[in-house]
Design a protein around this motif. Structure first.
Motif, mmCIF file in Angstrom:
data_model
loop_
_atom_site.group_PDB
_atom_site.id
_atom_site.type_symbol
_atom_site.label_atom_id
_atom_site.label_comp_id
_atom_site.label_asym_id
_atom_site.label_seq_id
_atom_site.Cartn_x
_atom_site.Cartn_y
_atom_site.Cartn_z
ATOM 1 N N ASP A 80 0.831 -1.208 0.000
ATOM 2 C CA ASP A 80 0.000 0.000 0.000
ATOM 3 C C ASP A 80 0.869 1.263 0.000
ATOM 4 O OD1 ASP A 80 -2.550 1.525 0.393
ATOM 5 O OD2 ASP A 80 -1.578 2.029 2.296
ATOM 6 N N LEU A 81 1.868 1.292 0.866
ATOM 7 C CA LEU A 81 2.756 2.454 0.917
ATOM 8 C C LEU A 81 3.582 2.559 -0.362
ATOM 9 C CD1 LEU A 81 3.870 2.083 4.633
ATOM 10 C CD2 LEU A 81 2.558 3.999 3.687
ATOM 11 N N LEU A 82 3.999 1.424 -0.889
ATOM 12 C CA LEU A 82 4.756 1.408 -2.145
ATOM 13 C C LEU A 82 3.965 2.107 -3.254
ATOM 14 C CD1 LEU A 82 6.674 -1.551 -3.722
ATOM 15 C CD2 LEU A 82 4.875 -0.454 -5.041
ATOM 16 N N GLU A 83 2.698 1.739 -3.396
ATOM 17 C CA GLU A 83 1.889 2.312 -4.470
ATOM 18 C C GLU A 83 1.712 3.814 -4.302
ATOM 19 O OE1 GLU A 83 -1.527 -0.201 -4.139
ATOM 20 O OE2 GLU A 83 -0.702 -1.723 -5.511
ATOM 21 N N ARG A 84 1.567 4.265 -3.066
ATOM 22 C CA ARG A 84 1.443 5.705 -2.813
ATOM 23 C C ARG A 84 2.744 6.439 -3.159
ATOM 24 N NH1 ARG A 84 -2.597 7.452 1.025
ATOM 25 N NH2 ARG A 84 -4.011 5.754 1.610
ATOM 26 N N ILE A 85 3.872 5.841 -2.774
ATOM 27 C CA ILE A 85 5.177 6.472 -3.002
ATOM 28 C C ILE A 85 5.501 6.549 -4.492
ATOM 29 C CG2 ILE A 85 7.671 6.168 -2.643
ATOM 30 C CD1 ILE A 85 6.861 4.991 0.163
ATOM 31 N N VAL A 86 5.140 5.509 -5.236
ATOM 32 C CA VAL A 86 5.347 5.523 -6.683
ATOM 33 C C VAL A 86 4.591 6.693 -7.314
ATOM 34 C CG1 VAL A 86 4.833 4.299 -8.845
ATOM 35 C CG2 VAL A 86 5.870 3.074 -6.929
ATOM 36 N N VAL A 87 3.351 6.889 -6.907
ATOM 37 C CA VAL A 87 2.546 8.001 -7.442
ATOM 38 C C VAL A 87 3.202 9.342 -7.116
ATOM 39 C CG1 VAL A 87 0.347 9.223 -7.235
ATOM 40 C CG2 VAL A 87 0.375 6.721 -7.421
ATOM 41 N N ILE A 88 3.689 9.496 -5.892
ATOM 42 C CA ILE A 88 4.344 10.748 -5.484
ATOM 43 C C ILE A 88 5.569 11.026 -6.354
ATOM 44 C CG2 ILE A 88 5.611 11.893 -3.615
ATOM 45 C CD1 ILE A 88 3.824 10.273 -1.643
ATOM 46 N N LEU A 89 6.417 10.022 -6.542
ATOM 47 C CA LEU A 89 7.649 10.213 -7.305
ATOM 48 C C LEU A 89 7.396 10.367 -8.798
ATOM 49 C CD1 LEU A 89 9.990 7.680 -5.455
ATOM 50 C CD2 LEU A 89 10.158 10.179 -5.420
ATOM 51 N N GLN A 90 6.345 9.740 -9.292
ATOM 52 C CA GLN A 90 6.041 9.855 -10.719
ATOM 53 C C GLN A 90 5.599 11.263 -11.100
ATOM 54 O OE1 GLN A 90 3.274 6.621 -11.491
ATOM 55 N NE2 GLN A 90 4.913 5.277 -12.226
ATOM 56 N N LYS A 91 5.162 12.052 -10.139
ATOM 57 C CA LYS A 91 4.824 13.454 -10.425
ATOM 58 C C LYS A 91 6.049 14.212 -10.929
ATOM 59 C CE LYS A 91 1.089 13.732 -7.007
ATOM 60 N NZ LYS A 91 0.667 14.324 -5.692
ATOM 61 N N ASP A 92 7.237 13.832 -10.433
ATOM 62 C CA ASP A 92 8.473 14.493 -10.848
ATOM 63 C C ASP A 92 9.185 13.753 -11.976
ATOM 64 O OD1 ASP A 92 8.294 16.590 -9.025
ATOM 65 O OD2 ASP A 92 9.288 15.437 -7.444
ATOM 66 N N TYR A 93 9.097 12.415 -11.975
ATOM 67 C CA TYR A 93 9.945 11.642 -12.884
ATOM 68 C C TYR A 93 9.183 10.744 -13.855
ATOM 69 C CZ TYR A 93 13.249 13.100 -9.291
ATOM 70 O OH TYR A 93 13.994 13.859 -8.416
ATOM 71 N N GLY A 94 7.871 10.753 -13.799
ATOM 72 C CA GLY A 94 7.080 10.013 -14.763
ATOM 73 C C GLY A 94 7.414 8.528 -14.818
ATOM 74 N N GLU A 95 7.596 8.011 -16.043
ATOM 75 C CA GLU A 95 7.815 6.579 -16.237
ATOM 76 C C GLU A 95 9.210 6.126 -15.832
ATOM 77 O OE1 GLU A 95 6.835 5.601 -20.245
ATOM 78 O OE2 GLU A 95 4.683 5.985 -19.971
ATOM 79 N N LEU A 96 10.053 7.055 -15.403
ATOM 80 C CA LEU A 96 11.374 6.673 -14.893
ATOM 81 C C LEU A 96 11.270 6.056 -13.497
ATOM 82 C CD1 LEU A 96 13.542 9.721 -16.030
ATOM 83 C CD2 LEU A 96 13.488 7.425 -17.030
ATOM 84 N N VAL A 97 10.062 6.092 -12.918
ATOM 85 C CA VAL A 97 9.799 5.494 -11.606
ATOM 86 C C VAL A 97 8.848 4.313 -11.778
ATOM 87 C CG1 VAL A 97 8.828 5.862 -9.303
ATOM 88 C CG2 VAL A 97 10.107 7.699 -10.422
ATOM 89 N N ALA A 98 9.157 3.213 -11.101
ATOM 90 C CA ALA A 98 8.272 2.043 -11.117
ATOM 91 C C ALA A 98 8.286 1.399 -9.736
ATOM 92 C CB ALA A 98 8.709 1.030 -12.177
ATOM 93 N N GLY A 99 7.276 0.599 -9.475
ATOM 94 C CA GLY A 99 7.209 -0.133 -8.204
ATOM 95 C C GLY A 99 7.016 -1.616 -8.461
ATOM 96 N N VAL A 100 7.647 -2.466 -7.644
ATOM 97 C CA VAL A 100 7.490 -3.910 -7.786
ATOM 98 C C VAL A 100 7.257 -4.546 -6.419
ATOM 99 C CG1 VAL A 100 8.852 -4.128 -9.899
ATOM 100 C CG2 VAL A 100 9.992 -4.311 -7.697
ATOM 101 N N HIS A 101 6.461 -5.606 -6.434
ATOM 102 C CA HIS A 101 6.197 -6.380 -5.219
ATOM 103 C C HIS A 101 5.829 -7.796 -5.619
ATOM 104 C CE1 HIS A 101 1.925 -5.830 -6.203
ATOM 105 N NE2 HIS A 101 2.207 -4.552 -6.396
ATOM 106 N N ALA A 102 5.612 -8.657 -4.644
ATOM 107 C CA ALA A 102 5.428 -10.089 -4.910
ATOM 108 C C ALA A 102 4.201 -10.374 -5.769
ATOM 109 C CB ALA A 102 5.328 -10.846 -3.588
ATOM 110 N N LYS A 103 3.176 -9.546 -5.692
ATOM 111 C CA LYS A 103 1.942 -9.795 -6.449
ATOM 112 C C LYS A 103 1.940 -9.122 -7.816
ATOM 113 C CE LYS A 103 -0.761 -10.244 -2.178
ATOM 114 N NZ LYS A 103 -1.900 -9.704 -1.389
#
Length: 325
Positions: free
Chosen positions: A200-223
């Motif tokens: 849950d926190l990962l998905e929120r953090i990805v959205v925050i960082l993508q505001k500045d860096y767009g597709e240069l940011v990604a998130g991964v997890h077991a699912k």
């Protein structure tokens, strides 16, 4: 049984090559078993490059190699349940990792899969207390490699307080020092791992960082069904900031990567996990150094113990003459 205790990034896979080659030339069957699919997929092309004439079976859930009968097999530890007296040598990689470390059935499966008179070798950069006691008492033979193959010290993590980071994330913000750290390394064109405790926190953090860096940011997890593709993009430089859970704490090597842990005080981040995470940095000979940060809202014994363990390995490497000085 034997154990090879190595520091993260010491090249334990490469250390095995000669022994594997000798076993194969003698007509023996070898299996490298690892707890996670990600690690099996990482090992497979490396072994194929070293043994180009050898057909290698790579086994994991959903693998297309299930019917292969190869002298050299790479498998997740669960796949050992399929075998009886099949391998002359079984190498258990990351023996301390979940699920092997907590499931007696997998240890039983490894014993059953070994031929009579065969051997089992345990590999670990973060051995359990039980394994350490067995080594110290002489019940388990061991070889310890305290330095990396490029003969430089392990990067020692810094602990950095970042306030109530979780409260900020829920308000769609990141602590200022965490943002500064990401921006600094992004400006220097260095790939960056940011480990976090929950999806849950990962998905929120990805959205925050993508505001500045767009597709240069990604998130991964077991699912994440696109996990393999995202890690490949990170290696190739298509993704510059990879936010991840502990699913990538082991077995992934990216040159010049910088490593941050946000919420390092979380119970998920044990001493072992933090040592493994820190071990992602400084692995290549071209970039043997790295910036490792434990961003926290209160330091823990696990954080302190992880840093102490890394310092002890560095001391052993220095005093043992392992370093290029």
């Amino acid at each position: 049984m034997y154990s090879l205790l190595v520091t993260c990034g010491a090249g334990k896979t490469e250390v095995l090559f000669k022994g594997i080659e000798k076993a194969l030339t003698q007509g023996k069957r070898v299996c490298i078993a690892t707890p996670r699919t990600d690690v099996a997929l990482e090992l497979s092309p490396r072994l194929q490059q070293v043994f180009p004439e050898m057909e290698i079976a790579t086994l994991y859930g959903g693998s297309e190699d299930r019917t292969k009968n190869s002298p050299l097999t790479i498998a997740t530890t669960h796949q050992l349940l399929r075998y009886y007296s099949a391998f002359d040598t079984i190498i258990i990689d990351e023996v301390d990792a979940f699920p092997y470390s907590v499931d007696p059935a997998l240890e039983y499966a490894a014993r059953q899969a070994q031929t009579e008179g065969g051997s089992t070798i345990y590999l670990s950069a973060t051995p359990s207390k039980k394994m350490q006691r067995a080594v110290h008492s002489g019940k388990l033979s061991s070889v310890i490699i305290p330095a990396r193959y490029h003969q430089h010290l392990l990067p020692v993590p810094f602990m950095e307080w970042c306030g109530d980071w979780e409260k900020r994330v829920k308000k769609n913000r990141l602590p200022g020092n965490v943002l500064y750290w990401v921006r600094k390394h992004h400006a220097a064109n260095r790939p960056t791992f940011l480990f976090v405790p929950t999806i849950d926190l990962l998905e929120r953090i990805v959205v925050i960082l993508q505001k500045d860096y767009g597709e240069l940011v990604a998130g991964v997890h077991a699912k994440d069904k696109k996990r393999k593709e995202k890690v490949a993009d990170f290696r190739e430089g298509k993704v510059k900031v990879l936010v991840t859970t502990t699913i990538l704490e082991r077995g992934v090597t990216v040159s010049d990567v910088q490593v941050g842990v946000l919420g390092a005080e979380d119970n998920l981040f044990t001493e072992s996990a933090l040592v493994q995470i820190a071990g992602r940095a400084g692995r290549s000979s071209q970039h043997p150094e790295g910036d490792v940060r434990f961003f926290h809202y209160g330091r823990t014994r696990e954080m302190v113990a992880a840093i102490d363990q890394i310092r002890r390995m560095n001391y052993r490497a220095k005093t043992g003459g392992y370093l290029d000085e």
